[in-house]
Motif scaffolding. Structure first.
Motif, PDB file in Angstrom:
ATOM      1  N   GLY A   1     -10.688  -1.358 -10.214  1.00 11.54           N
ATOM      2  CA  GLY A   1     -10.580  -1.436  -8.763  1.00 11.54           C
ATOM      3  C   GLY A   1      -9.485  -2.414  -8.367  1.00 11.54           C
ATOM      4  O   GLY A   1      -9.291  -3.446  -9.034  1.00 11.54           O
ATOM      5  N   LEU A   2      -8.733  -2.090  -7.327  1.00 15.30           N
ATOM      6  CA  LEU A   2      -7.676  -2.960  -6.814  1.00 15.30           C
ATOM      7  C   LEU A   2      -7.935  -3.222  -5.344  1.00 15.30           C
ATOM      8  O   LEU A   2      -8.289  -2.306  -4.589  1.00 15.30           O
TER       9      LEU A   2
ATOM     10  N   GLU B   1      -8.487   1.613   3.114  1.00 16.83           N
ATOM     11  CA  GLU B   1      -8.597   0.300   3.752  1.00 16.83           C
ATOM     12  C   GLU B   1      -8.260  -0.830   2.773  1.00 16.83           C
ATOM     13  O   GLU B   1      -8.993  -1.809   2.645  1.00 16.83           O
ATOM     14  N   GLY B   2      -7.167  -0.657   2.047  1.00 14.55           N
ATOM     15  CA  GLY B   2      -6.691  -1.698   1.160  1.00 14.55           C
ATOM     16  C   GLY B   2      -7.378  -1.773  -0.185  1.00 14.55           C
ATOM     17  O   GLY B   2      -7.167  -2.727  -0.938  1.00 14.55           O
TER      18      GLY B   2
ATOM     19  N   ALA C   1       0.830  -1.210   0.000  1.00 19.80           N
ATOM     20  CA  ALA C   1       0.000   0.000   0.000  1.00 19.80           C
ATOM     21  C   ALA C   1       0.861   1.255   0.000  1.00 19.80           C
ATOM     22  O   ALA C   1       0.561   2.228  -0.702  1.00 19.80           O
ATOM     23  N   SER C   2       1.932   1.240   0.774  1.00 13.20           N
ATOM     24  CA  SER C   2       2.830   2.389   0.812  1.00 13.20           C
ATOM     25  C   SER C   2       3.433   2.654  -0.564  1.00 13.20           C
ATOM     26  O   SER C   2       3.570   3.797  -0.995  1.00 13.20           O
TER      27      SER C   2
ATOM     28  N   VAL D   1      -2.604  -8.624  -5.104  1.00  8.85           N
ATOM     29  CA  VAL D   1      -3.281  -7.401  -5.538  1.00  8.85           C
ATOM     30  C   VAL D   1      -4.324  -7.816  -6.573  1.00  8.85           C
ATOM     31  O   VAL D   1      -4.019  -8.024  -7.747  1.00  8.85           O
ATOM     32  N   ARG D   2      -5.537  -7.970  -6.121  1.00  4.07           N
ATOM     33  CA  ARG D   2      -6.627  -8.398  -6.996  1.00  4.07           C
ATOM     34  C   ARG D   2      -7.191  -7.192  -7.719  1.00  4.07           C
ATOM     35  O   ARG D   2      -7.585  -6.211  -7.080  1.00  4.07           O
ATOM     36  N   TRP D   3      -7.189  -7.232  -9.057  1.00  7.56           N
ATOM     37  CA  TRP D   3      -7.710  -6.086  -9.799  1.00  7.56           C
ATOM     38  C   TRP D   3      -8.829  -6.507 -10.741  1.00  7.56           C
ATOM     39  O   TRP D   3      -8.851  -7.624 -11.258  1.00  7.56           O
TER      40      TRP D   3
END
Length: 208
Positions: free
Chosen positions: A125-126, A97-98, A43-44, A141-143
Protein backbone atom coordinates in the motif's frame (compact mmCIF):
# COMPACT_ATOMS: atom_id res chain seq x y z
CA UNK A 1 6.73 -38.42 1.54
CA UNK A 2 5.15 -35.85 -0.79
CA UNK A 3 8.09 -35.58 -3.19
CA UNK A 4 6.48 -37.97 -5.66
CA UNK A 5 3.80 -35.42 -6.43
CA UNK A 6 4.79 -31.84 -5.73
CA UNK A 7 1.91 -29.48 -5.03
CA UNK A 8 1.14 -26.71 -7.54
CA UNK A 9 1.80 -23.12 -6.48
CA UNK A 10 -1.79 -22.38 -5.53
CA UNK A 11 -1.69 -25.20 -2.97
CA UNK A 12 1.87 -24.82 -1.64
CA UNK A 13 0.51 -22.72 1.20
CA UNK A 14 -1.96 -25.47 2.12
CA UNK A 15 0.90 -27.98 2.32
CA UNK A 16 2.79 -25.79 4.77
CA UNK A 17 2.84 -27.63 8.08
CA UNK A 18 2.21 -30.99 6.39
CA UNK A 19 5.28 -31.32 4.16
CA UNK A 20 8.53 -30.50 6.02
CA UNK A 21 10.05 -29.30 2.73
CA UNK A 22 7.44 -26.55 2.27
CA UNK A 23 8.56 -23.57 4.34
CA UNK A 24 6.86 -20.22 4.81
CA UNK A 25 8.69 -16.91 5.22
CA UNK A 26 6.84 -13.68 5.87
CA UNK A 27 7.66 -10.16 6.90
CA UNK A 28 6.41 -6.60 6.97
CA UNK A 29 8.35 -3.66 5.54
CA UNK A 30 7.73 0.08 5.42
CA UNK A 31 9.59 3.20 4.28
CA UNK A 32 9.04 6.66 2.84
CA UNK A 33 10.00 7.95 -0.60
CA UNK A 34 10.56 11.70 -0.72
CA UNK A 35 9.18 13.61 -3.71
CA UNK A 36 9.81 17.33 -4.16
CA UNK A 37 6.40 18.21 -5.57
CA UNK A 38 2.79 18.40 -4.44
CA UNK A 39 0.79 15.20 -3.89
CA UNK A 40 -1.38 16.07 -6.90
CA UNK A 41 1.68 16.13 -9.19
CA UNK A 42 3.00 12.89 -7.68
CA UNK A 43 -0.40 11.22 -8.05
CA UNK A 44 -0.56 12.19 -11.71
CA UNK A 45 2.84 10.58 -12.24
CA UNK A 46 1.95 7.38 -10.36
CA UNK A 47 -1.29 7.05 -12.33
CA UNK A 48 0.72 6.87 -15.56
CA UNK A 49 2.70 3.77 -14.52
CA UNK A 50 2.65 2.47 -18.10
CA UNK A 51 5.16 5.24 -18.86
CA UNK A 52 7.64 4.60 -16.04
CA UNK A 53 7.19 1.20 -14.38
CA UNK A 54 9.11 -0.95 -16.84
CA UNK A 55 11.86 1.65 -17.16
CA UNK A 56 12.29 1.99 -13.40
CA UNK A 57 12.11 -1.75 -12.72
CA UNK A 58 15.12 -2.48 -14.95
CA UNK A 59 17.28 -4.55 -14.87
CA UNK A 60 14.41 -6.80 -13.72
CA UNK A 61 12.62 -8.29 -16.70
CA UNK A 62 9.12 -6.83 -17.00
CA UNK A 63 6.26 -7.80 -19.28
CA UNK A 64 2.91 -6.03 -19.35
CA UNK A 65 -0.12 -8.29 -18.88
CA UNK A 66 -2.75 -5.59 -19.37
CA UNK A 67 -3.18 -1.91 -18.57
CA UNK A 68 -2.67 -2.51 -14.83
CA UNK A 69 -0.63 -5.71 -14.38
CA UNK A 70 2.98 -6.68 -15.02
CA UNK A 71 5.04 -9.86 -14.82
CA UNK A 72 8.42 -9.36 -13.12
CA UNK A 73 11.41 -11.68 -12.96
CA UNK A 74 13.16 -10.55 -9.79
CA UNK A 75 16.60 -12.07 -10.32
CA UNK A 76 18.41 -15.08 -8.92
CA UNK A 77 18.50 -15.56 -5.16
CA UNK A 78 19.58 -18.45 -3.00
CA UNK A 79 20.70 -19.86 0.30
CA UNK A 80 22.62 -23.00 1.29
CA UNK A 81 23.42 -23.54 -2.40
CA UNK A 82 19.71 -23.65 -3.36
CA UNK A 83 18.76 -20.97 -5.89
CA UNK A 84 15.51 -19.78 -7.44
CA UNK A 85 14.70 -17.01 -9.92
CA UNK A 86 11.26 -15.90 -8.73
CA UNK A 87 8.76 -14.50 -11.19
CA UNK A 88 5.60 -12.79 -9.95
CA UNK A 89 2.69 -10.89 -11.46
CA UNK A 90 1.65 -7.61 -9.83
CA UNK A 91 -1.42 -5.48 -10.37
CA UNK A 92 -1.10 -1.72 -9.72
CA UNK A 93 -4.60 -0.70 -8.67
CA UNK A 94 -5.90 2.80 -9.48
CA UNK A 95 -5.30 5.41 -6.81
CA UNK A 96 -8.10 6.62 -4.57
CA UNK A 97 -7.83 9.80 -2.49
CA UNK A 98 -4.05 9.59 -2.30
CA UNK A 99 -3.86 5.87 -1.59
CA UNK A 100 -2.61 3.11 -3.90
CA UNK A 101 -2.40 -0.67 -3.65
CA UNK A 102 -0.29 -3.31 -5.39
CA UNK A 103 -1.19 -6.98 -5.18
CA UNK A 104 -0.17 -10.30 -6.66
CA UNK A 105 -2.23 -11.86 -9.42
CA UNK A 106 -2.08 -15.34 -10.92
CA UNK A 107 0.73 -15.86 -13.41
CA UNK A 108 -0.61 -16.78 -16.83
CA UNK A 109 0.71 -20.06 -18.22
CA UNK A 110 2.99 -20.59 -15.26
CA UNK A 111 5.73 -23.19 -15.65
CA UNK A 112 4.54 -26.21 -13.58
CA UNK A 113 8.12 -26.98 -12.53
CA UNK A 114 8.57 -23.48 -11.14
CA UNK A 115 5.06 -23.40 -9.73
CA UNK A 116 5.96 -26.40 -7.58
CA UNK A 117 8.92 -24.50 -6.09
CA UNK A 118 7.39 -21.29 -4.70
CA UNK A 119 4.28 -19.21 -4.17
CA UNK A 120 4.26 -15.48 -3.40
CA UNK A 121 1.70 -13.21 -1.75
CA UNK A 122 2.67 -9.56 -2.26
CA UNK A 123 0.39 -6.92 -0.71
CA UNK A 124 1.61 -3.32 -0.78
CA UNK A 125 0.00 0.00 0.00
CA UNK A 126 1.17 3.54 -0.79
CA UNK A 127 -0.11 6.73 0.81
CA UNK A 128 0.71 10.25 -0.36
CA UNK A 129 1.32 12.63 2.55
CA UNK A 130 1.59 16.37 1.84
CA UNK A 131 4.66 18.05 3.26
CA UNK A 132 6.66 21.25 2.85
CA UNK A 133 10.41 21.40 2.27
CA UNK A 134 12.10 24.79 2.54
CA UNK A 135 8.81 26.51 1.80
CA UNK A 136 8.14 24.38 -1.30
CA UNK A 137 5.53 21.65 -1.82
CA UNK A 138 6.78 18.14 -1.07
CA UNK A 139 5.24 14.71 -0.70
CA UNK A 140 6.16 11.71 1.38
CA UNK A 141 5.13 8.53 -0.41
CA UNK A 142 4.69 6.22 2.55
CA UNK A 143 4.69 2.57 1.53
CA UNK A 144 4.07 -0.64 3.42
CA UNK A 145 4.57 -4.19 2.20
CA UNK A 146 3.34 -7.49 3.60
CA UNK A 147 5.25 -10.24 1.82
CA UNK A 148 4.79 -13.97 2.27
CA UNK A 149 6.68 -16.66 0.36
CA UNK A 150 6.06 -20.38 0.44
CA UNK A 151 8.97 -22.37 -0.94
CA UNK A 152 9.66 -26.06 -1.44
CA UNK A 153 13.21 -26.69 -0.23
CA UNK A 154 15.43 -29.64 -1.18
CA UNK A 155 15.28 -32.42 1.40
CA UNK A 156 18.97 -32.04 2.31
CA UNK A 157 18.34 -28.46 3.53
CA UNK A 158 15.47 -29.56 5.77
CA UNK A 159 17.92 -31.87 7.56
CA UNK A 160 19.61 -28.78 9.02
CA UNK A 161 18.39 -27.38 12.36
CA UNK A 162 14.91 -25.94 11.94
CA UNK A 163 15.80 -22.62 13.55
CA UNK A 164 18.75 -22.16 11.20
CA UNK A 165 16.65 -22.89 8.11
CA UNK A 166 13.94 -20.47 9.23
CA UNK A 167 16.24 -17.63 10.30
CA UNK A 168 18.34 -17.93 7.13
CA UNK A 169 15.20 -17.77 4.99
CA UNK A 170 13.86 -14.76 6.89
CA UNK A 171 17.21 -13.00 6.47
CA UNK A 172 17.29 -13.78 2.75
CA UNK A 173 13.74 -12.43 2.37
CA UNK A 174 14.78 -9.13 3.95
CA UNK A 175 17.83 -8.95 1.68
CA UNK A 176 15.71 -9.49 -1.42
CA UNK A 177 13.18 -6.81 -0.48
CA UNK A 178 15.89 -4.39 0.62
CA UNK A 179 17.79 -4.83 -2.64
CA UNK A 180 14.75 -4.58 -4.90
CA UNK A 181 12.85 -1.87 -3.01
CA UNK A 182 15.92 0.30 -2.54
CA UNK A 183 16.83 0.10 -6.22
CA UNK A 184 13.25 0.67 -7.37
CA UNK A 185 12.77 3.57 -4.96
CA UNK A 186 15.90 5.30 -6.22
CA UNK A 187 14.93 4.81 -9.85
CA UNK A 188 11.38 6.08 -9.35
CA UNK A 189 12.69 9.13 -7.48
CA UNK A 190 15.25 9.87 -10.17
CA UNK A 191 12.76 9.32 -12.99
CA UNK A 192 10.08 11.48 -11.38
CA UNK A 193 12.36 14.39 -10.58
CA UNK A 194 14.18 14.16 -13.90
CA UNK A 195 10.93 14.14 -15.89
CA UNK A 196 9.69 17.19 -13.95
CA UNK A 197 12.92 19.17 -14.05
CA UNK A 198 13.41 18.92 -10.27
CA UNK A 199 16.49 18.23 -8.16
CA UNK A 200 16.32 14.68 -6.84
CA UNK A 201 16.75 14.16 -3.07
CA UNK A 202 19.98 12.42 -2.05
CA UNK A 203 19.87 8.67 -1.67
CA UNK A 204 19.39 7.46 1.89
CA UNK A 205 19.58 4.16 3.67
CA UNK A 206 16.50 2.00 3.92
CA UNK A 207 14.87 1.83 7.36
CA UNK A 208 14.97 -1.99 7.43
Amino acid sequence: MLLLSRPPADSLRTFHGQDPQVRCYRSHFSDCMEMRASSAVVASYLDRHDEWFRRCAAPMEVQALDSQAYVLTLGRFGNFGFEVEPTIALRLLPGHEGSYAIETVTLPAADPALAALYDVDFQAGLTLIDDVEQGRPATCVRWELDLTIWISLPKVITMLPDGLVQSSGDRLLRQIVRQISRRLTWKVQEDFHGSHGLVCPPRRRATF
